[in-house]
Design an enzyme around this catalytic site. Structure first.
Site, PDB file in Angstrom:
ATOM      1  N   GLU A 295       0.831  -1.212   0.000  1.00 13.22           N
ATOM      2  CA  GLU A 295       0.000   0.000   0.000  1.00 13.22           C
ATOM      3  C   GLU A 295       0.867   1.264   0.000  1.00 13.22           C
ATOM      4  O   GLU A 295       0.551   2.252   0.667  1.00 13.22           O
ATOM      5  CB  GLU A 295      -0.950   0.023   1.201  1.00 13.22           C
ATOM      6  CG  GLU A 295      -1.806  -1.222   1.321  1.00 13.22           C
ATOM      7  CD  GLU A 295      -2.768  -1.162   2.499  1.00 13.22           C
ATOM      8  OE1 GLU A 295      -3.980  -1.117   2.249  1.00 13.22           O
ATOM      9  OE2 GLU A 295      -2.309  -1.159   3.644  1.00 13.22           O
ATOM     10  N   CYS A 394     -11.193   0.693   6.646  1.00 14.40           N
ATOM     11  CA  CYS A 394     -10.805   2.051   7.018  1.00 14.40           C
ATOM     12  C   CYS A 394     -11.460   3.114   6.145  1.00 14.40           C
ATOM     13  O   CYS A 394     -11.748   4.226   6.604  1.00 14.40           O
ATOM     14  CB  CYS A 394      -9.294   2.183   6.935  1.00 14.40           C
ATOM     15  SG  CYS A 394      -8.602   1.530   5.409  1.00 14.40           S
TER      16      CYS A 394
END
Ligand code: ZN
Length: 624
Positions: A295, A394
Site C-alpha cells: 500500500e 478504514c
C-alpha cells in the site's frame, strides 16, 4: 484544527454551512445513508460489540475482526460528532450517545482502552507496536473527541480521550518507554487534543512521537523500515515513501508539531516532501500510492494507471496534510491539490447510493468487474466494484467523517479578510480579528459550472478583504466582476479589499472548456496517452458510453477534433481499433497494425462517477 499560530484561521461549524447544490447532496447522503451504513455493518460484524465484551470481560474469547477495528467505531463517532455539529438531529444524537457509552464502558481504570490487548488470553499491552495499531486506534478515538470539542461539547468522549491520553503520557512520555506505533495517527490527534484542551503534555507527547520516528525503535519487518517511516527521521526525509496513509498521517502530525513548537526546520522539511511527492509520486486524480503489496508510494514517476492503489484513505490523509500547510502559508497550491484529491479520489469511493465503497481507486479497469454481494465482507483490494464493507474497512468510515466536515475546508478567515478556497454553495458568517462581522452567500453550480457568485450579506456595510482562489487551469481565462465591473485576474488568487455593502456581488467565472492533459514523459505507463479534464474534474471514458461491442481497451482519441463540454463532462472523438496482429508468439516485435474504425463521438464522464451503472470498463488515460 485551530493552530495557535497560522496565516489563515479555519472556520468552525457555526461559521460555515453548505446551503445547496453538489455538496449539499453529498452531505445529505452521508447523513441519511453512509453514517447509518457504517453503524449497521459494525453491529453486524461484531466490531461494536467488542466494546461490550471488553466491558464484561469476555472479549478475549470472542473478539471480532482484526486488531484495529476499534478505530472504525471511533471514525464513525467522529463523523457523527461533525454531523451533529453541522445539523442537529435528536435521533442521531441518541445513537451517538449510546455508542459513546459502550466505548466508555470498555475503558480500564488506568485509562487504557483497546479491545484486542491486555486482558487474560490476549497479547500484552504494547507488545506488538509494529502491527498492533494500539496507538493508532487511540489516535482515532482522540480525533473523535476533538470533533466533539470543536462542535461545542466537552462531555463523555472527551473525558475518555483525556484519560487515555494521560495514560499514553505515563507509558510513553518523558522518562517512559521510547517507542512509536507502527501506524502513525496519534501524532496529529494529540496535537489537536492539545489545541482543543490547552494541555501542553499532549503536544509534547505528539512531538516525542514525531521525533522518535526514523530512529529504529520498531522491529524489522518484511517490507522494511520505510513502510512505517522508521527509516529516516521526519526532518531528514526528502520525499514521502512507504505506506502512503502512514506517511501522510505522520506528515500531518509533524506539521502540527512544527507549528505549535515553532520548529521552522521541521515545517520546511515537510513542505519540501510535499513538493517532491506531488511532483513525482501523485496520480492525475490526486491519488497517492502505486504499490498494492505494501500500500506504498512507488519510486518517482512509477504511476501505472491500471495498478493504481490510490487508497481512499490516502486521499483523505493527503488533504489533512495539505490543509495544514495551507493554513500555515496561505499558498493556494495546497488548496488546489485538496480540490483535485477531494473531487477525483475521495469522492470516487462512495457509490451513488452511499451503500458501497472503493478502497483502492484504479485509473484503468480493463475487464468488467464483479459486483460484490451486498451482504458479504470483501478483502480490501480484491473488489473491482465498490463493496459494502471490508475486513479492513478504514475507507468507508474515513469517507463518512470527511463528508460530515468537508465544508470546514472550503474557506478561512484572517485578521482582515475571508479566503474562499473551494467553490460550491455555502454561507459564511464570521467575525474578523477586530470584531467586524462578515456574512457571505456563495452560490455556484461547481464543479460542473464555473460561475461563482459571492453576495455580501448582513445589515451594515463592512470593510474587509475578499480573496478568491484561481485554479492553475483557469489562469489567463478566468474573469472577475465586482459589482458588475470587470477586475483584472492574474496570479493564483484575486483579492478585493474595500467597503462592501449588503447585497453587492462579486462574480468569478472559471473556464469549463475541456482540457487535454499530457503526462510527464517519465511516467512510462501512460506515455502517448492523454487525460481529459474539465474544470476541477478528471474525466474518464467508460464502456456504457461506447458503441455496442467496443470496450475501453480498444479506443483511441482523435485530438484533431477538440473535445467539447457536455453538461457534466465532455464529448470527444474516438476511433475503435482491434488488437494489432503480433509478429511472434509473444506480444513483441513489429506487429501488423489493425485498422481503425470511422471516428465517432463519445461522452466522457467525471471519474468520480464511474461504475455506477453496473459492471464496466474504464480508463482515464486514453491513447492518442
Ligand atoms: Zn482506507
Amino acid at each position: 484544527m485551530l493552530p495557535s499560530r497560522s496565516v489563515l484561521r479555519p472556520l468552525g461549524t457555526a461559521e460555515i454551512a453548505i446551503t445547496g447544490g453538489f455538496w449539499a447532496e453529498k452531505q445529505e447522503l452521508n447523513a441519511r445513508v453512509i453514517l447509518a451504513h457504517c453503524e449497521k455493518w459494525m453491529e453486524r460484524v461484531g466490531w461494536t460489540a467488542n466494546f461490550d465484551r471488553a466491558a464484561d470481560g469476555t472479549v478475549a474469547e470472542s473478539h471480532a475482526g482484526i486488531e484495529f477495528v476499534d478505530s472504525e467505531v471511533y471514525k464513525l463517532l467522529e463523523g457523527m460528532a461533525w454531523e451533529l455539529g453541522r445539523m442537529p438531529d435528536p435521533a442521531l444524537e441518541r445513537r451517538y450517545h449510546a455508542l459513546v457509552a459502550r466505548v466508555a464502558a470498555a475503558q480500564e481504570p488506568d485509562g487504557y482502552l483497546h479491545t484486542s490487548f491486555g486482558r487474560p488470553g490476549q497479547p500484552a499491552r504494547f507488545s506488538n507496536l509494529e502491527w498492533g495499531h494500539e496507538l493508532y486506534c487511540f489516535g482515532h478515538l482522540i480525533q473523535a473527541a476533538v470533533a466533539r470539542l470543536r462542535t461545542g461539547h466537552d462531555d463523555a468522549l472527551p473525558a475518555v480521550a483525556r484519560r487515555l491520553a494521560d495514560h499514553v503520557w505515563d507509558v510513553f512520555g518523558p522518562g517512559g518507554r521510547v517507542a512509536v506505533c507502527g501506524h502513525p495517527e496519534i501524532e496529529p490527534a494529540l496535537a489537536e487534543l492539545a489545541r482543543a484542551t490547552g494541555e501542553p503534555r499532549y503536544l509534547e507527547l505528539a512531538r516525542l512521537f514525531v521525533e522518535r520516528r526514523g530512529t529504529g525503535t520498531l522491529g524489522p519487518i518484511a517490507y522494511g523500515a520505510e513502510y512505517f517511516q522508521d527509516d529516516t527521521p521526519v526532518r531528514d526525509a526528502t520525499v514521502l515513501r512507504g505506506h502512503a496513509v502512514r506517511a501522510l498521517y505522520l506528515s500531518a502530525g509533524a506539521v502540527d508539531v512544527a507549528v505549535e513548537t515553532d520548529d521552522a526546520e521541521l515545517r520546511a522539511a515537510v513542505e519540501a516532501q510535499w513538493e517532491a511527492t506531488v511532483a513525482r509520486r501523485t496520480y492525475v486524480t490526486g491519488g497517492m500510492g502505486s504499490h498494492h503489496l505494501d500500500e506504498a508510494f512507488g519510486t518517482d514517476f512509477e504511476l501505472p494507471p491500471d495498478r493504481a492503489y490510490a487508497e481512499t484513505c490516502a486521499g483523505i490523509a493527503s488533504n489533512m496534510l495539505s490543509w495544514r500547510l495551507l493554513l500555515q502559508s496561505g499558498d493556494p497550491r495546497y488548496a488546489e491539490l485538496i480540490e483535485r484529491t477531494l473531487l477525483n479520489t475521495v469522492l470516487v469511493s462512495p457509490r451513488e447510493d452511499g451503500r458501497a465503497f472503493y478502497y483502492t481507486n484504479t485509473l484503468q479497469q480493463r475487464e468488467e468487474g464483479v459486483e460484490p454481494d451486498e451482504f458479504e465482507v470483501t478483502d480490501r483490494a480484491l473488489s473491482s466494484l465498490r463493496a459494502p464493507w471490508f475486513w479492513v474497512s478504514c475507507c468507508p468510515t474515513n469517507v463518512a467523517r470527511t463528508l460530515a466536515s468537508v465544508q470546514l475546508s472550503f474557506a478561512t478567515a484572517s485578521e482582515t479578510g475571508v479566503q474562499l478556497h473551494q467553490y460550491g454553495s455555502y454561507a459564511i458568517d464570521t467575525v474578523l480579528g477586530d470584531g467586524r462581522r462578515v456574512q457571505l452567500d456563495v452560490r455556484s453550480g461547481y464543479p460542473f459550472d464555473g460561475e461563482v457568485t459571492v453576495e455580501v450579506g448582513g445589515e451594515t456595510a463592512v470593510e474587509f478583504a475578499l480573496t478568491l482562489r484561481v485554479p492553475s487551469w483557469a489562469r489567463g481565462a478566468a474573469t472577475l466582476r465586482d459589482r458588475g465591473v470587470p477586475v483584472a485576474v492574474d496570479g493564483d488568487t484575486v483579492t478585493i479589499e474595500r467597503r462592501f455593502t449588503p447585497g453587492e456581488t462579486v462574480v468569478l467565472s472559471l473556464p469549463m472548456e475541456p482540457r487535454v492533459t499530457r503526462p510527464h514523459p517519465r511516467i512510462d505507463a501512460v506515455r502517448g496517452q492523454v487525460a481529459i479534464e474539465r474544470g476541477p474534474l478528471v474525466l474518464c471514458v467508460e464502456s456504457p458510453d461506447l458503441p455496442h461491442g467496443l470496450d475501453t481497451e480498444h479506443v483511441e482519441i482523435d485530438l484533431s477534433v477538440p473535445p467539447r463540454a457536455s453538461a457534466n463532462g465532455a464529448v470527444v472523438t474516438l476511433r475503435g481499433r482491434a488488437d494489432d496482429q503480433p509478429a511472434s508468439l509473444l506480444p513483441y516485435g513489429d506487429p501488423v497494425p489493425a485498422p481503425r474504425t470511422a471516428p465517432f463521438e463519445a461522452a466522457l464522464v467525471p471519474y468520480f462517477s464511474w461504475a455506477n451503472r453496473g459492471p464496466s470498463t474504464m480508463r482515464v488515460w486514453i491513447p492518442a
